[in-house]
Design an enzyme around this catalytic site. Structure first.
Site, PDB file in Angstrom:
ATOM      1  N   CYS A 120       8.518  29.020  24.192  1.00  0.00           N
ATOM      2  CA  CYS A 120       9.146  28.389  25.766  1.00  0.00           C
ATOM      3  C   CYS A 120       8.776  27.387  26.366  1.00  0.00           C
ATOM      4  O   CYS A 120       9.266  26.623  27.249  1.00  0.00           O
ATOM      5  CB  CYS A 120       9.014  29.810  26.834  1.00  0.00           C
ATOM      6  SG  CYS A 120       9.817  31.075  26.188  1.00  0.00           S
ATOM      7  N   HIS A 248      10.105  27.302  33.815  1.00  0.00           N
ATOM      8  CA  HIS A 248      10.754  28.135  32.675  1.00  0.00           C
ATOM      9  C   HIS A 248      11.596  29.242  33.318  1.00  0.00           C
ATOM     10  O   HIS A 248      10.841  29.999  33.951  1.00  0.00           O
ATOM     11  CB  HIS A 248       9.722  28.234  31.640  1.00  0.00           C
ATOM     12  CG  HIS A 248      10.149  29.212  30.547  1.00  0.00           C
ATOM     13  ND1 HIS A 248      11.382  29.325  30.107  1.00  0.00           N
ATOM     14  CD2 HIS A 248       9.737  30.649  30.205  1.00  0.00           C
ATOM     15  CE1 HIS A 248      11.683  30.096  29.066  1.00  0.00           C
ATOM     16  NE2 HIS A 248      10.490  30.957  29.332  1.00  0.00           N
ATOM     17  N   ASN A 278      16.732  34.052  29.581  1.00  0.00           N
ATOM     18  CA  ASN A 278      15.604  33.070  28.986  1.00  0.00           C
ATOM     19  C   ASN A 278      16.251  32.556  27.916  1.00  0.00           C
ATOM     20  O   ASN A 278      16.143  33.387  26.867  1.00  0.00           O
ATOM     21  CB  ASN A 278      14.447  34.132  28.971  1.00  0.00           C
ATOM     22  CG  ASN A 278      13.214  33.447  28.388  1.00  0.00           C
ATOM     23  OD1 ASN A 278      13.345  32.260  28.082  1.00  0.00           O
ATOM     24  ND2 ASN A 278      11.851  34.026  28.576  1.00  0.00           N
TER      25      ASN A 278
END
Ligand code: UT7
Length: 330
Positions: A120, A248, A278
Site C-alpha cells: 500500500c 492511504h 482499499n
C-alpha cells in the site's frame, strides 16, 4: 539545494467495471452493510475480471494521466516519458515486472521501466523515487503508476479482508520544473521495518492474502503521523497550512485519526474509500484523481500524501496541487 524538482503535470485513474456492494458481500458471508460502514467507511469496491489485469488498468490510468497533461498517445509520448515505474504487489506475472509491459502498451519501448513492490506504500515509494531521478537530472520526465488487483488473492470466505479490498490503478505524469510551480514535489520521506513482514503478507505462491488488521491499524496511524510530521517540518508548513491530506485509503477511522494526531483538520482528509475500498498502491493516485474531479482543489494548494503498507513500509510526500483537469474514472 538545486532548484530543479519534479512537478506533477497530469493525473489519471482506472477502475474495473464490476461494482461489489456491501449488500452483495452480506449475502455471501457473515457481515453487514452497517458493520462495514461503521468500522471502515467503505460502501462499495470494484473487482477486476480476467480482461482487467494489473497492466491493463495501469495502462488506462497512464493514458489518462498523459491526456490530463495534454499529451496524446503516439509519437509525442515516446519522447515525453523518460522513466516508467509501476508500484504493484499484484504484477501480471511473478516475473518479469509489469512496468515494461505497460511501457510497451503505451508505445514507450526502450525507456527505463521497473516495478516497485511496497504494497500500500508503493505509490509514495515510486513517486519519491521518480522525483529523485528527475531532481538529479538523470531523466526529464516520468510516469508513476500505482496499480493493484488484490481481490484475486483474497480468501473469498475471509470477511476480515474481503470487505476491505478493491482493484484499480492511478497514475501521475511528472516533468522537471521549479519549486514554485503548482504540482512541485517538495519533500519526501520513506521507511521500512522488515521485522513486521508477517503483518501483511501472501506467505507463499498460491496462498491467500493475510492481514493482522488490529496491529496494522495501530502501526499505520503512528507511522503515517510521524511521516506527515517529518515532511511538514522539511517544507516548513504548519498542520493548519495543509489544504489536502491524501492518506492511504485503508479505513476512514485511520484517516481521521492521522488527521487528529497531526493537527490537520479532519475536513482536509480526502475520502475516496467509500466508493472503491482499499486499492493498495492505487489508493493515493485514485484519491488524488477523485479530489481533482470533485473540483475542490486549486492549483498551488498544499498537499500531503502518506501511506503505510506491507513490508512494513511507510512514508509521506509534500507537494502542491498541480494546475490540471482530470477525467472521472467512475
Ligand atoms: O492496506 C494496508 C493497511 N491496512 C490497514 O490499514 C487496515 C487496518 N485495519 C483495519 O482497518 C481494521 O482492523 C479492520 C477493518 C481490518 C478490522 O476492524 P476492527 O475494528 O479492527 O475489527 P476486529 O478485527 O477487531 O474485529 C472486531 C469484531 C470481531 O468479532 P468479535 O471477536 O469481537 O466477536 C470480528 O470477528 O468484528 C468481527 N468482524 C466482522 N464482523 C462483521 C471482523 N470483520 C467483520 C466483518 N463483518 N467484515
Amino acid at each position: 539545494m538545486s532548484g530543479r524538482v519534479a512537478v506533477v503535470r497530469g493525473l489519471g485513474g482506472a477502475l474495473p467495471e464490476k461494482v461489489v456492494t456491501n449488500e452483495y458481500l452480506s449475502s455471501i458471508m457473515d457481515t453487514s452493510d452497517e458493520w462495514i460502514r461503521r468500522r471502515t467507511g467503505i460502501g462499495e469496491r470494484r473487482h477486476s475480471d480476467d480482461s482487467e489485469n494489473t497492466s491493463v488498468l495501469a495502462t488506462t490510468a497512464a493514458v489518462r494521466a498523459l491526456e490530463s497533461a495534454g499529451i496524446e498517445l503516439g509519437s509525442a509520448s515516446s519522447t515525453a516519458v523518460g522513466l516508467l515505474i509501476v508500484a504493484t504487489s499484484t504484477p501480471d506475472k511473478v516475473c518479469p515486472a509489469t512496468a515494461p509491459k505497460v511501457a510497451a502498451n503505451l508505445g514507450l519501448n526502450g525507456i527505463a521501466a521497473f516495478d516497485v513492490s511496497a504494497v500500500c506504500s508503493g505509490f509514495v515509494y515510486a513517486l519519491a523515487t521518480a522525483s529523485w531521478a528527475i531532481g538529479s537530472g538523470a531523466v526529464d520526465s516520468a510516469l508513476v503508476i500505482g496499480a493493484d488487483t488484490f481481490t484475486r488473492l483474497l480468501d473469498p470466505t475471509d470477511r476480515s479482508t474481503a470487505v476491505i479490498f478493491g482493484d484499480g490503478a492511478g497514475a501521475a505524469y511528472l516533468t522537471a520544473g521549479t519549486r514554485d510551480e503548482p504540482g512541485a514535489i517538495l519533500a519526501s520521506t520513506l521507511h521500512s521495518d522488515g521485522d513486521g513482514e508477517a503483518l501483511i503478507q501472501v506467505p507463499h505462491q498460491g496462498a491467500f492474502f493475510e492481514m493482522q488488521g488490529k496491529e496494522v491499524f495501530t502501526q499505520a496511524v503512528s507511522a503515517m503521523s510521524d511521516s506527515v510530521e517529518t515532511v511538514l517540518a522539511n517544507v516548513g508548513w504548519a498542520a493548519s497550512d495543509v489544504d489536502s491530506l491524501v492518506a492511504h485509503q485503508a479505513n476512514l477511522r485511520i484517516l481521521n485519526t492521522v488527521a487528529s494526531v497531526t493537527g490537520i483538520p479532519e475536513s482536509k482528509a480526502e475520502v475516496h474509500l467509500d466508493r472503491v475500498g482499499n486499492t493498495s498502491a492505487a489508493s493515493i493516485p485514485l484519491a488524488m484523481t477523485d479530489a481533482g474531479t470533485k473540483g475542490h482543489r486549486s492549483a498551488g494548494d498544499k498537499v500531503i500524501l502518506t501511506a503505510f503498507g506491507g513490508g512494513t513500509t511507510w512514508g509521506a510526500v509534500a507537494m502542491t496541487w498541480p494546475e490540471i483537469s482530470v477525467v472521472d474514472p467512475h
